[in-house]
Scaffold this motif. Structure first.
Motif, mmCIF file in Angstrom:
data_model
loop_
_atom_site.group_PDB
_atom_site.id
_atom_site.type_symbol
_atom_site.label_atom_id
_atom_site.label_comp_id
_atom_site.label_asym_id
_atom_site.label_seq_id
_atom_site.Cartn_x
_atom_site.Cartn_y
_atom_site.Cartn_z
ATOM 1 N N LYS A 97 0.832 -1.208 0.000
ATOM 2 C CA LYS A 97 0.000 0.000 0.000
ATOM 3 C C LYS A 97 0.866 1.259 0.000
ATOM 4 N N PHE A 98 1.951 1.213 0.749
ATOM 5 C CA PHE A 98 2.850 2.367 0.777
ATOM 6 C C PHE A 98 3.592 2.490 -0.550
ATOM 7 N N ARG A 99 3.970 1.363 -1.119
ATOM 8 C CA ARG A 99 4.634 1.380 -2.431
ATOM 9 C C ARG A 99 3.707 1.976 -3.482
ATOM 10 N N HIS A 100 2.437 1.622 -3.431
ATOM 11 C CA HIS A 100 1.453 2.168 -4.361
ATOM 12 C C HIS A 100 1.314 3.680 -4.183
ATOM 13 N N LYS A 101 1.311 4.131 -2.930
ATOM 14 C CA LYS A 101 1.192 5.565 -2.663
ATOM 15 C C LYS A 101 2.366 6.332 -3.266
ATOM 16 N N LEU A 102 3.567 5.832 -3.076
ATOM 17 C CA LEU A 102 4.744 6.508 -3.612
ATOM 18 C C LEU A 102 4.710 6.538 -5.139
ATOM 19 N N SER A 103 4.260 5.444 -5.740
ATOM 20 C CA SER A 103 4.150 5.408 -7.197
ATOM 21 C C SER A 103 3.101 6.393 -7.697
ATOM 22 N N PHE A 104 2.013 6.511 -6.957
ATOM 23 C CA PHE A 104 0.956 7.459 -7.314
ATOM 24 C C PHE A 104 1.488 8.889 -7.282
ATOM 25 N N LEU A 105 2.223 9.223 -6.236
ATOM 26 C CA LEU A 105 2.796 10.568 -6.127
ATOM 27 C C LEU A 105 3.803 10.835 -7.244
ATOM 28 N N ASP A 106 4.575 9.823 -7.603
ATOM 29 C CA ASP A 106 5.510 9.982 -8.723
ATOM 30 C C ASP A 106 4.755 10.259 -10.019
ATOM 31 N N GLU A 107 3.639 9.562 -10.208
ATOM 32 C CA GLU A 107 2.880 9.768 -11.440
ATOM 33 C C GLU A 107 2.206 11.144 -11.448
ATOM 34 N N MET A 108 1.760 11.623 -10.285
ATOM 35 C CA MET A 108 1.247 12.996 -10.204
ATOM 36 C C MET A 108 2.298 13.986 -10.678
ATOM 37 N N ARG A 109 3.538 13.728 -10.314
ATOM 38 C CA ARG A 109 4.627 14.635 -10.694
ATOM 39 C C ARG A 109 4.851 14.646 -12.204
ATOM 40 N N SER A 110 4.738 13.486 -12.831
ATOM 41 C CA SER A 110 5.077 13.380 -14.255
ATOM 42 C C SER A 110 3.873 13.509 -15.181
ATOM 43 N N CYS A 111 2.662 13.460 -14.634
ATOM 44 C CA CYS A 111 1.451 13.400 -15.448
ATOM 45 C C CYS A 111 0.990 14.797 -15.861
ATOM 46 N N HIS A 112 1.115 15.103 -17.136
ATOM 47 C CA HIS A 112 0.713 16.430 -17.625
ATOM 48 C C HIS A 112 -0.791 16.655 -17.511
ATOM 49 N N ASP A 113 -1.567 15.583 -17.433
ATOM 50 C CA ASP A 113 -3.016 15.731 -17.311
ATOM 51 C C ASP A 113 -3.417 16.461 -16.031
ATOM 52 N N VAL A 114 -2.585 16.370 -14.997
ATOM 53 C CA VAL A 114 -2.918 17.019 -13.723
ATOM 54 C C VAL A 114 -1.927 18.145 -13.401
ATOM 55 N N HIS A 115 -1.316 18.715 -14.428
ATOM 56 C CA HIS A 115 -0.464 19.886 -14.281
ATOM 57 C C HIS A 115 -1.244 21.130 -14.697
ATOM 58 N N VAL A 116 -0.698 22.287 -14.373
ATOM 59 C CA VAL A 116 -1.337 23.541 -14.771
ATOM 60 C C VAL A 116 -1.419 23.634 -16.293
ATOM 61 N N ASN A 117 -0.363 23.224 -16.980
ATOM 62 C CA ASN A 117 -0.374 23.118 -18.442
ATOM 63 C C ASN A 117 -0.794 24.400 -19.154
ATOM 64 N N GLY A 118 -0.306 25.532 -18.658
ATOM 65 C CA GLY A 118 -0.600 26.789 -19.323
ATOM 66 C C GLY A 118 -1.961 27.375 -19.009
ATOM 67 N N HIS A 119 -2.789 26.621 -18.256
ATOM 68 C CA HIS A 119 -4.103 27.156 -17.886
ATOM 69 C C HIS A 119 -3.915 28.254 -16.836
ATOM 70 N N ALA A 120 -4.379 29.445 -17.156
ATOM 71 C CA ALA A 120 -4.233 30.548 -16.205
ATOM 72 C C ALA A 120 -5.110 30.336 -14.982
ATOM 73 N N ARG A 121 -6.192 29.560 -15.160
ATOM 74 C CA ARG A 121 -7.154 29.361 -14.080
ATOM 75 C C ARG A 121 -7.386 27.865 -13.902
ATOM 76 N N ALA A 122 -6.701 27.293 -12.920
ATOM 77 C CA ALA A 122 -6.823 25.860 -12.653
ATOM 78 C C ALA A 122 -6.685 25.611 -11.156
ATOM 79 N N ILE A 123 -7.357 24.564 -10.692
ATOM 80 C CA ILE A 123 -7.345 24.185 -9.274
ATOM 81 C C ILE A 123 -7.157 22.682 -9.188
#
Length: 271
Positions: free
Chosen positions: A128-154
């Protein structure tokens, strides 16, 4: 126009629907983002939410575990969801609010539920902890959940990490406790930085002031002990930060009958 947006790990939307209704009637958010709904999509209490004024709903749920939802008084232009770490375990949903809601410039909202990670902070022995760390790594690399030039994003939700020293009741005592270990805080901070996000809560309430959004069920008197952690977050794009006029943590909700161990966090954004 002032837009009120709330994030809340409700720990079962059907079991706590009356508490959700109580909160809605008091706070009246325009957008309500829930995590840990523990509800398949076909069992979601849509009729109750419509009676409460939320005609527009985006849900990503499953039976018994996880689940996220966005409920809105405003219509969506788009909705989307994605899986992380090669599985679709109902931990992400996003909505775009714009032209249909009368906004000149769109706002993208990501609702996330990061894995809790179990009790043992060792990825070699705790999957479960290994999965959590992998999830956080994917958040870091995943452009789908980045600001990506959007001036207004949350990006908001239960990110299950208290990253700063004053996000927990005792930094020293929790360094080897899941949610505040150095490896988790490092990975969450990297996901925030590489995603282009600003931690709105800490911009408005800087350290050393304590901020908590979660108090354990294991504490016999949570209020007196006040051993909390800031596990729920509100990140915004840099272009939106100066429009966040306030954030309120509804600590009183932790004292309601049969509460979630998380409380609602509401931001007011001038749009």
């Amino acid at each position: 126009m002032a837009l009120k947006i709330t994030t809340w790990n409700v720990n079962s939307v059907r079991f706590r629907i009356d508490l959700v209704a109580k909160f809605i009637k008091s706070e009246r958010p325009d957008i309500l983002c829930l995590q840990e709904t523990k509800c398949p999509d076909d069992k979601f209490p849509l009729k109750r939410f419509k009676r409460l004024g939320y005609e527009h709903v985006a849900i990503n749920g499953q039976k018994g575990y996880h689940g996220v939802a966005v409920l809105s008084r405003l219509p969506f232009d788009e909705t989307s969801k994605r899986g992380f770490c090669g599985v679709n375990d109902s931990r992400h949903i996003s909505v775009t609010i714009g032209e249909r809601a009368g906004l000149k410039d769109q706002i993208v909202v990501h609702n996330l539920y990061v894995p809790a990670g179990g009790d043992v902070p060792d990825p070699e022995v705790n999957p479960k902890f290994r999965h959590k760390l992998s999830f956080l790594d994917e958040m870091r690399s995943c452009h789908d959940v980045h600001v990506n030039g959007h001036a207004r994003a949350i990006l908001l939700g239960d990110l299950n990490v208290a990253p700063r020293e004053h996000d927990v009741w005792s930094h020293k005592q929790l360094l080897d406790v899941v949610s505040h270990t150095p490896i988790e805080t490092e990975k969450l901070n990297a996901a925030q930085k590489d995603g282009g996000w600003v931690d709105a809560m800490r911009e408005l309430v800087p350290e050393p002031q304590k901020l908590y959004t979660w108090w354990s069920y294991r504490s016999p008197d949570w209020k007196a002990a006040d051993k909390g952690r800031r596990l729920d977050h509100m990140w915004v794009s840099p272009g939106l930060m100066d429009r966040v006029s306030g954030i309120r943590i509804a600590k009183e909700a932790r004292g309601w009958a049969q509460p979630s161990d998380h409380v609602p966090v509401t931001a007011t954004v001038e749009v």
